[in-house]
Scaffold this motif. Structure first.
Motif, PDB file in Angstrom:
ATOM      1  N   GLY A  29      -8.488  38.750  43.617  1.00  0.00           N
ATOM      2  CA  GLY A  29      -7.981  40.313  42.707  1.00  0.00           C
ATOM      3  C   GLY A  29      -6.618  40.386  41.784  1.00  0.00           C
ATOM      4  O   GLY A  29      -6.850  39.139  40.916  1.00  0.00           O
ATOM      5  N   CYS A  30      -7.512  41.571  40.925  1.00  0.00           N
ATOM      6  CA  CYS A  30      -7.188  41.253  39.537  1.00  0.00           C
ATOM      7  C   CYS A  30      -7.367  42.997  38.966  1.00  0.00           C
ATOM      8  O   CYS A  30      -8.089  43.462  38.912  1.00  0.00           O
ATOM      9  CB  CYS A  30      -7.995  40.415  39.183  1.00  0.00           C
ATOM     10  N   PRO A  31      -6.455  43.535  38.672  1.00  0.00           N
ATOM     11  CA  PRO A  31      -6.195  44.711  38.426  1.00  0.00           C
ATOM     12  C   PRO A  31      -6.697  45.216  37.077  1.00  0.00           C
ATOM     13  O   PRO A  31      -6.548  46.248  36.352  1.00  0.00           O
ATOM     14  CB  PRO A  31      -4.725  45.039  38.534  1.00  0.00           C
ATOM     15  N   PHE A  32      -7.002  44.228  36.088  1.00  0.00           N
ATOM     16  CA  PHE A  32      -7.903  43.532  34.808  1.00  0.00           C
ATOM     17  C   PHE A  32      -8.888  44.402  35.163  1.00  0.00           C
ATOM     18  O   PHE A  32     -10.037  44.049  36.324  1.00  0.00           O
ATOM     19  CB  PHE A  32      -6.598  42.769  33.790  1.00  0.00           C
ATOM     20  N   ARG A  33      -9.560  43.940  33.052  1.00  0.00           N
ATOM     21  CA  ARG A  33     -11.261  44.181  34.061  1.00  0.00           C
ATOM     22  C   ARG A  33     -11.485  43.727  32.270  1.00  0.00           C
ATOM     23  O   ARG A  33     -12.225  44.626  31.585  1.00  0.00           O
ATOM     24  CB  ARG A  33     -12.181  45.976  34.033  1.00  0.00           C
ATOM     25  N   CYS A  34     -11.472  42.343  32.504  1.00  0.00           N
ATOM     26  CA  CYS A  34     -11.250  42.026  31.279  1.00  0.00           C
ATOM     27  C   CYS A  34     -13.260  41.270  30.799  1.00  0.00           C
ATOM     28  O   CYS A  34     -13.178  41.524  31.213  1.00  0.00           O
ATOM     29  CB  CYS A  34     -10.896  40.506  31.111  1.00  0.00           C
ATOM     30  N   ARG A  35     -12.952  42.587  28.952  1.00  0.00           N
ATOM     31  CA  ARG A  35     -14.772  42.285  28.971  1.00  0.00           C
ATOM     32  C   ARG A  35     -14.943  41.326  28.789  1.00  0.00           C
ATOM     33  O   ARG A  35     -16.891  40.949  29.371  1.00  0.00           O
ATOM     34  CB  ARG A  35     -14.777  43.066  27.230  1.00  0.00           C
ATOM     35  N   TRP A  36     -14.398  40.315  28.923  1.00  0.00           N
ATOM     36  CA  TRP A  36     -15.209  38.500  28.971  1.00  0.00           C
ATOM     37  C   TRP A  36     -14.800  37.774  29.676  1.00  0.00           C
ATOM     38  O   TRP A  36     -15.229  36.610  30.170  1.00  0.00           O
ATOM     39  CB  TRP A  36     -15.182  38.114  27.251  1.00  0.00           C
ATOM     40  N   CYS A  37     -14.481  38.689  30.891  1.00  0.00           N
ATOM     41  CA  CYS A  37     -13.771  37.238  31.981  1.00  0.00           C
ATOM     42  C   CYS A  37     -15.183  36.750  32.432  1.00  0.00           C
ATOM     43  O   CYS A  37     -16.041  37.080  33.288  1.00  0.00           O
ATOM     44  CB  CYS A  37     -13.413  38.824  33.097  1.00  0.00           C
ATOM     45  N   ASP A  38     -14.358  35.488  33.107  1.00  0.00           N
ATOM     46  CA  ASP A  38     -15.614  34.904  33.115  1.00  0.00           C
ATOM     47  C   ASP A  38     -15.198  34.513  35.058  1.00  0.00           C
ATOM     48  O   ASP A  38     -16.119  33.305  35.774  1.00  0.00           O
ATOM     49  CB  ASP A  38     -15.711  33.445  32.789  1.00  0.00           C
ATOM     50  N   THR A  39     -14.639  35.083  35.967  1.00  0.00           N
ATOM     51  CA  THR A  39     -14.382  35.700  37.057  1.00  0.00           C
ATOM     52  C   THR A  39     -14.264  36.692  38.032  1.00  0.00           C
ATOM     53  O   THR A  39     -14.144  36.987  38.753  1.00  0.00           O
ATOM     54  CB  THR A  39     -13.468  34.507  37.518  1.00  0.00           C
ATOM     55  N   ALA A  40     -15.301  37.501  37.328  1.00  0.00           N
ATOM     56  CA  ALA A  40     -15.195  38.706  37.540  1.00  0.00           C
ATOM     57  C   ALA A  40     -15.014  38.666  39.308  1.00  0.00           C
ATOM     58  O   ALA A  40     -15.509  40.165  40.022  1.00  0.00           O
ATOM     59  CB  ALA A  40     -16.422  39.662  36.718  1.00  0.00           C
ATOM     60  N   ALA A  42     -13.640  37.678  41.268  1.00  0.00           N
ATOM     61  CA  ALA A  42     -12.595  37.091  41.965  1.00  0.00           C
ATOM     62  C   ALA A  42     -12.009  38.313  41.610  1.00  0.00           C
ATOM     63  O   ALA A  42     -10.189  38.980  41.940  1.00  0.00           O
ATOM     64  CB  ALA A  42     -12.343  36.299  41.185  1.00  0.00           C
ATOM     65  N   TRP A  43     -12.182  40.031  41.093  1.00  0.00           N
ATOM     66  CA  TRP A  43     -11.870  40.778  40.887  1.00  0.00           C
ATOM     67  C   TRP A  43     -10.799  41.893  42.402  1.00  0.00           C
ATOM     68  O   TRP A  43     -10.001  42.183  41.913  1.00  0.00           O
ATOM     69  CB  TRP A  43     -12.746  41.427  39.689  1.00  0.00           C
ATOM     70  N   ASP A  44     -12.055  41.544  42.939  1.00  0.00           N
ATOM     71  CA  ASP A  44     -12.187  42.618  43.906  1.00  0.00           C
ATOM     72  C   ASP A  44     -10.131  41.330  45.254  1.00  0.00           C
ATOM     73  O   ASP A  44     -10.639  40.940  45.743  1.00  0.00           O
ATOM     74  CB  ASP A  44     -13.356  42.672  45.186  1.00  0.00           C
ATOM     75  N   GLY A  72      -6.937  32.761  39.391  1.00  0.00           N
ATOM     76  CA  GLY A  72      -7.301  33.996  40.147  1.00  0.00           C
ATOM     77  C   GLY A  72      -8.691  34.252  39.211  1.00  0.00           C
ATOM     78  O   GLY A  72      -9.561  33.093  39.295  1.00  0.00           O
ATOM     79  N   GLY A  73      -8.810  35.831  39.359  1.00  0.00           N
ATOM     80  CA  GLY A  73      -8.154  36.617  39.762  1.00  0.00           C
ATOM     81  C   GLY A  73      -7.026  36.258  39.182  1.00  0.00           C
ATOM     82  O   GLY A  73      -6.533  35.724  37.457  1.00  0.00           O
ATOM     83  N   GLU A  74      -5.663  37.548  39.130  1.00  0.00           N
ATOM     84  CA  GLU A  74      -4.700  37.244  38.484  1.00  0.00           C
ATOM     85  C   GLU A  74      -4.086  36.392  39.845  1.00  0.00           C
ATOM     86  O   GLU A  74      -3.167  37.548  40.313  1.00  0.00           O
ATOM     87  CB  GLU A  74      -4.029  38.768  38.224  1.00  0.00           C
ATOM     88  N   THR A 105      -1.159  33.581  34.500  1.00  0.00           N
ATOM     89  CA  THR A 105      -1.787  34.442  34.815  1.00  0.00           C
ATOM     90  C   THR A 105      -1.577  35.500  33.288  1.00  0.00           C
ATOM     91  O   THR A 105      -1.542  34.832  32.213  1.00  0.00           O
ATOM     92  CB  THR A 105       0.330  34.673  34.902  1.00  0.00           C
ATOM     93  N   ALA A 106      -1.862  36.522  33.339  1.00  0.00           N
ATOM     94  CA  ALA A 106      -2.158  37.509  32.199  1.00  0.00           C
ATOM     95  C   ALA A 106      -0.568  37.456  31.041  1.00  0.00           C
ATOM     96  O   ALA A 106      -0.592  37.742  30.627  1.00  0.00           O
ATOM     97  CB  ALA A 106      -2.974  38.550  32.499  1.00  0.00           C
ATOM     98  N   GLY A 107       0.286  37.158  32.376  1.00  0.00           N
ATOM     99  CA  GLY A 107       1.383  38.067  32.030  1.00  0.00           C
ATOM    100  C   GLY A 107       2.174  38.840  32.390  1.00  0.00           C
ATOM    101  O   GLY A 107       2.918  39.189  31.318  1.00  0.00           O
ATOM    102  N   PRO A 123      -1.797  35.763  27.634  1.00  0.00           N
ATOM    103  CA  PRO A 123      -1.602  36.808  27.065  1.00  0.00           C
ATOM    104  C   PRO A 123      -2.838  37.828  27.129  1.00  0.00           C
ATOM    105  O   PRO A 123      -3.812  37.430  25.889  1.00  0.00           O
ATOM    106  CB  PRO A 123      -0.820  37.945  26.271  1.00  0.00           C
ATOM    107  N   LYS A 124      -3.275  39.440  27.049  1.00  0.00           N
ATOM    108  CA  LYS A 124      -4.453  39.871  26.572  1.00  0.00           C
ATOM    109  C   LYS A 124      -4.343  40.178  25.744  1.00  0.00           C
ATOM    110  O   LYS A 124      -3.628  42.103  24.912  1.00  0.00           O
ATOM    111  CB  LYS A 124      -5.080  40.923  27.989  1.00  0.00           C
ATOM    112  N   LEU A 125      -5.763  40.155  24.997  1.00  0.00           N
ATOM    113  CA  LEU A 125      -5.837  40.747  23.203  1.00  0.00           C
ATOM    114  C   LEU A 125      -6.658  42.473  23.469  1.00  0.00           C
ATOM    115  O   LEU A 125      -7.382  42.289  24.584  1.00  0.00           O
ATOM    116  CB  LEU A 125      -5.953  40.124  21.715  1.00  0.00           C
TER     117      LEU A 125
END
Ligand code: SF4
Length: 228
Positions: A29-40, A42-44, A72-74, A105-107, A123-125
């Motif tokens: 689980g992760c509430p973010f959707r970073c464009r370059w995420c390498d663990t998509a 794990a989002w669910d 994660g995820g987050e 964590t994304a913090g 932190p996500k830029l």
């Protein structure tokens, strides 16, 4: 109970503990959707298998060493955007067993009472998020300040282009005193080739700013392979 997407034993790929053999627990689980995420994958929040903290500890015990990374995820944030249920208890159990606990964590959320030896905050830029997520509180200075005051920390920023450094400085400018040796810049890369291509640009930014270059050992060694 928590959902675990994968558990594996590898080398820490990033940060001040780079190269240290560690057990990784990837929470779902992760509430973010970073464009370059390498663990998509794990989002669910319903991904993986459900385990209680005793089950997770048992899983970790099959590997040697004391270093554990909760990722994660987050890992801090639950499906309802509040603190992930069971997380504090899990860290306390691991601490009682003498483990060294890193939490990635994304913090975006302050969580008190964690048994945490290193909070590894990324932190996500603006380079990381879709416009829809951009406004979702990805960089909250108050939360970051509380996290770095409460726990031993490192701040890892993903750098995609030289211009990202301005935003890094902007974020840091909103924080209390930060030890520059705990600020790490890492190249945005999915593959070994991308990592090699972007590293000199990031190294030059580190030379100019005094921040630390952050290798991505797992990408260098295994490129996009999962669970390594
Ligand atoms: S916060 Fe982490 S896990 Fe979530 S989308 Fe961004 S990079 Fe991926």
């Amino acid at each position: 109970m928590m959902r675990v997407v994968e558990a594996f034993y590898s080398l820490q790929g990033e940060g001040t503990l780079v190269g240290v053999p560690s057990v990784f627990i990837r929470l779902a689980g992760c509430p973010f959707r970073c464009r370059w995420c390498d663990t998509a994958y794990a989002w669910d929040y319903s991904a993986g298998e459900e385990l209680d903290s005793a089950g997770i500890v048992e899983r970790i015990a099959q590997w040697p060493g004391k270093f554990v990374v909760l990722t994660g995820g987050e890992p801090l944030v639950g499906e309802d955007l509040a603190v992930r249920p069971g997380l504090v208890e899990l860290t306390c159990r691991l601490k009682a067993l003498g483990k060294h606990i890193t939490i990635e964590t994304a913090g975006t959320l302050f969580v008190p009472d964690l048994a945490c030896d290193l909070i590894s905050i990324s932190p996500k830029l603006g380079n990381s998020t879709s416009p829809a997520i951009h406004q979702a509180g990805r960089c909250d200075a108050e939360v970051l300040n509380r996290l770095i005051a409460a726990y031993p920390y490192q701040l890892k920023f993903v750098i995609d282009s030289p211009w990202d450094i301005e935003e890094v400085q902007e974020v840091l400018g909103q924080l209390g005193p930060v030890d520059p040796s705990r600020v790490l810049l890492m190249p945005q890369a999915h593959t070994r080739d991308e990592l090699i291509a972007k590293s000199p640009m990031v190294a030059e930014l580190c030379r100019k700013t005094g921040f630390r270059f952050c290798d991505r050992l797992h990408i260098f060694l295994w490129s996009e392979e999962r669970g390594r």
